[in-house]
Design an enzyme around this catalytic site. Structure first.
Site, PDB file in Angstrom:
ATOM      1  CE  LYS A   1      61.274 -27.943 -15.469  1.00 29.96           C
ATOM      2  NZ  LYS A   1      60.184 -27.614 -14.537  1.00 29.96           N
TER       3      LYS A   1
ATOM      4  CG  ASP B   1      57.061 -26.109 -33.265  1.00 28.95           C
ATOM      5  OD1 ASP B   1      57.426 -26.810 -32.318  1.00 28.95           O
ATOM      6  OD2 ASP B   1      57.266 -26.396 -34.454  1.00 28.95           O
TER       7      ASP B   1
ATOM      8  CG  HIS C   1      56.824 -25.900  -5.082  1.00 31.29           C
ATOM      9  ND1 HIS C   1      57.062 -26.917  -5.960  1.00 31.29           N
ATOM     10  CD2 HIS C   1      57.307 -24.790  -5.675  1.00 31.29           C
ATOM     11  CE1 HIS C   1      57.659 -26.448  -7.035  1.00 31.29           C
ATOM     12  NE2 HIS C   1      57.819 -25.156  -6.877  1.00 31.29           N
TER      13      HIS C   1
HETATM   14  C1  MEV Z   1      61.316 -25.881 -11.144  1.00 31.71           C
HETATM   15  O1  MEV Z   1      60.358 -26.174 -12.157  1.00 31.71           O
HETATM   16  C2  MEV Z   1      62.277 -24.803 -11.602  1.00 31.71           C
HETATM   17  C3  MEV Z   1      63.436 -24.507 -10.635  1.00 31.71           C
HETATM   18  O2  MEV Z   1      64.155 -25.713 -10.350  1.00 31.71           O
HETATM   19  C4  MEV Z   1      64.327 -23.484 -11.281  1.00 31.71           C
HETATM   20  C5  MEV Z   1      65.631 -23.225 -10.553  1.00 31.71           C
HETATM   21  O3  MEV Z   1      66.110 -24.094  -9.802  1.00 31.71           O
HETATM   22  O4  MEV Z   1      66.199 -22.138 -10.802  1.00 31.71           O
HETATM   23  C6  MEV Z   1      62.908 -24.011  -9.302  1.00 31.71           C
END
Ligand code: MEV
Length: 421
Positions: free
Chosen positions: A259, A275, A373
């Site tokens: 992700k 796309d 963050h």
């Molecule tokens: C957050 O959008 C993506 C992460 O969770 C990826 C990861 O854990 O490697 C920080």
């Protein structure tokens, strides 16, 4: 001042001065215009307005020897900052290199009711020259641009199915429309001229396999680029490789790491009008065919004190055609990327994916993801509160010292700062 410390207007001015934006694109972005009615109505049905997302730039990318300011569209804070931050570490170690890429789209013509597969395959093979002619006359402009059907395969399948697969070179387009047009023309021809008895066309449609639209990129990061105040570069590199290795053993962690890669991939794909559903479908199919559940690999090179990263991804994208040509902001993205070929854009997108992966892993094995963050959010808060110049850094520091920083507090602290002179 650093790029991220500038105001939006100043960033645009610096891109204009650096020659990254034409005067027209600069004015377009500065004025934040809406899409006009004709574009809206031509792109979707029943339009009622438009849906805006932030459009940003990740800097410091060095890919195959070329420097890029990479356009990214995302709703997630930190993704662009993480990309810039990771890209800087990679660039100072030589940047990204494309190892392999191919850009062929598959279209399937599916036949049902086959009782004698060998006999049908023979008839199809004998008709191959005619099939190629039908494909050319379905999209002659594609052939004029140097593309067209490169390969035809015949696959005998269970339960009386047979697949005729057309591997199409769409040049710089993703090629969905042209693949469907060609496949439908071939299907019509087969029904009339090749199929017999109960054999019939079930359908003709592109496949989102992405099997031959893949790119592999690599980078090698000097350990020294990964050090933190508390940890040596070697220690951070070792932990990153360990965490990536853990993903090979643990699908629940791998999916999260993937992700993080897609954070970068989707943001650039969206900025360039591609796309995202096609990419998701191809990536999920690709993961079913690989032996490890994680897309990237990070390994230690003790001899050269490097952390070596690589990523192979199916990337069904284009740099021309469809929505890409209709949207003014997409055109600006491509201008920022020096109007890349589809293959160049694949390398850029994959590099951003691997960069976001590196930045996430580094944060996870050092201060944790929340520290970064919060850090970014407080920096943003300082700017949003109206801080300029040196005030940004001072206010940023103050906000970092409180546990619940928000915009109201940022404005109050800024006022105090100014009162104190
Ligand atoms: C957050 O959008 C993506 C992460 O969770 C990826 C990861 O854990 O490697 C920080």
């Amino acid at each position: 001042m650093k790029f991220y410390e500038l105001s939006r207007q100043e960033r645009l001015a610096s891109l204009r001065e650096g020659g990254q934006l034409t005067a027209e694109s600069y004015t377009y972005l500065l004025e934040k215009p809406a899409l006009n009615e004709s574009i809206l109505n031509a792109m979707v049905e029943n339009s009622i307005g438009q849906f805006n997302l932030p459009f940003g730039i990740a800097d410091h990318f060095l890919i195959d020897g070329q420097v890029y300011f990479v356009p990214m569209v995302t709703e997630e804070p930190s993704v662009i900052a993480a990309a810039s931050n990771g890209a800087k570490r990679v660039a100072s170690s030589g940047g990204f290199t494309t190892v392999a890429s191919e850009h062929l789209l598959k279209a399937q013509v599916i036949i049902h009711g086959v009782t004698n597969h060998d006999e049908l395959t023979k008839r199809l093979t004998n008709a191959e020259a005619a099939i190629k002619r039908v494909a050319i006359s379905a999209r002659p402009s594609l052939v004029r641009r140097g593309g067209g059907v490169r390969q035809i395969e015949y696959n005998q399948l269970p339960e009386g199915y047979e697949e005729l697969a057309l591997w199409i070179d769409p040049v710089d387009a993703f090629g969905a429309n042209m693949a469907n047009t060609i496949a439908e023309a071939v299907a019509k021809y087969l029904q009339v001229a090749v199929l017999q008895d109960d054999e019939r066309i079930l359908t003709a449609i592109l496949s989102n396999t992405g099997e031959k639209m893949t790119v592999t990129i690599e980078c090698a990061v000097n350990w020294s680029q990964l050090a933190t105040d508390q940890l040596s570069g070697e220690e951070v590199a070792t932990r990153i490789a360990e965490l990536n290795h853990f993903s090979t053993l643990n699908p629940d962690r791998a999916v999260t790491e993937n992700k993080g890669i897609l954070n970068g991939v989707f943001a650039v794909a969206l900025a360039t009008g591609n796309d995202l559903r096609a990419i998701s479908a191809s990536v999920s199919h690709y993961l079913q065919t690989t032996s490890t559940p994680v897309l990237s690999q990070w390994q230690l090179d003790h001899e050269q004190q490097l952390l070596r990263g690589s990523l192979t991804l199916p990337l069904p994208i284009g740099s021309v055609g469809g929505a890409i040509n209709s949207l003014p902001a997409t055109q600006i993205s491509l201008e920022l990327l020096h109007n890349p070929s589809a293959k160049d854009l694949m390398s850029i997108i994959a590099s951003v994916g691997l960069t976001n992966n590196l930045a996430a892993l580094r944060a996870l094995v050092t201060n944790g993801i929340q520290a970064g963050h919060m850090h970014l959010q407080t920096a943003n808060l300082a700017i949003q509160a109206g801080a300029t110049g040196d005030e940004i850094e001072v206010l940023h520091e103050k906000l970092n010292q409180v546990s619940q920083a928000d915009l109201t507090l940022a404005k109050k602290l800024l006022q105090q700062l100014r009162n104190e002179g």
